[in-house]
Design a protein around this motif. Structure first.
Motif: not given
Length: 149
Positions: A22-26, A66-75, A77-84
């Motif tokens: 996620g950070v790389v995409f951001l 670029n916006i798609v990469h930013l959104l994919f990165g944010i997703a 980072i947000a989804m990394a909080r839980r294993v599933d």
């Protein structure tokens, strides 16, 4: 006997990998807006194959791309909080990138269907990203499953 600490460590691996991706995409999304990292920056369009901007002089980008990469990165980072959800991000995101790879192979790069835009270098990067993300998601999931036994 496997302890809950081992399970937590294995689960944390999936989350860490999703966070890193996620950070790389951001970072890539931000880099696409930086002149110098993006050549022909003044020729970037919002969308479409007419954008002549090239990230690192190789990968065709537009504002939308670029916006798609930013959104994919944010997703990620947000989804990394839980294993599933981290696992879903890696495997599902990898599947999306494989579909994008196929789409890039099928469309004519100078047609209106190339709305992001993508070029041959993007196509093969999408292929590698797709396989890599799915591989990371499955490998980390397997480690987590093995730790549960």
């Amino acid at each position: 006997m496997v302890t809950s600490r081992t399970r937590a460590t294995s689960g944390a691996l999936v989350s860490r990998l999703a966070l890193i991706v996620g950070v790389v995409f951001l970072v890539v999304g931000i880099a696409g807006f930086i002149p110098g990292l993006t050549s022909n920056y003044d020729q970037m369009t919002f969308a479409g194959h007419h954008s002549d901007a090239l990230l690192l002089g190789v990968f065709q980008v537009s504002v939308l791309h670029n916006i798609v990469h930013l959104l994919f990165g944010i997703a990620g980072i947000a989804m990394a909080r839980r294993v599933d959800t981290a696992r879903l991000y890696l495997i599902g995101g990898g599947a999306i990138y494989l579909l994008l790879w196929l789409y890039g192979l099928i469309i004519n790069e100078s047609s209106g269907a190339n709305f992001l835009p993508i070029n041959n270098a993007d196509d093969w990067l999408h292929f590698v990203l797709g396989l890599g993300m799915i591989g990371l998601g499955l490998l980390a999931s397997r480690r987590a499953d093995t730790a549960r036994q």
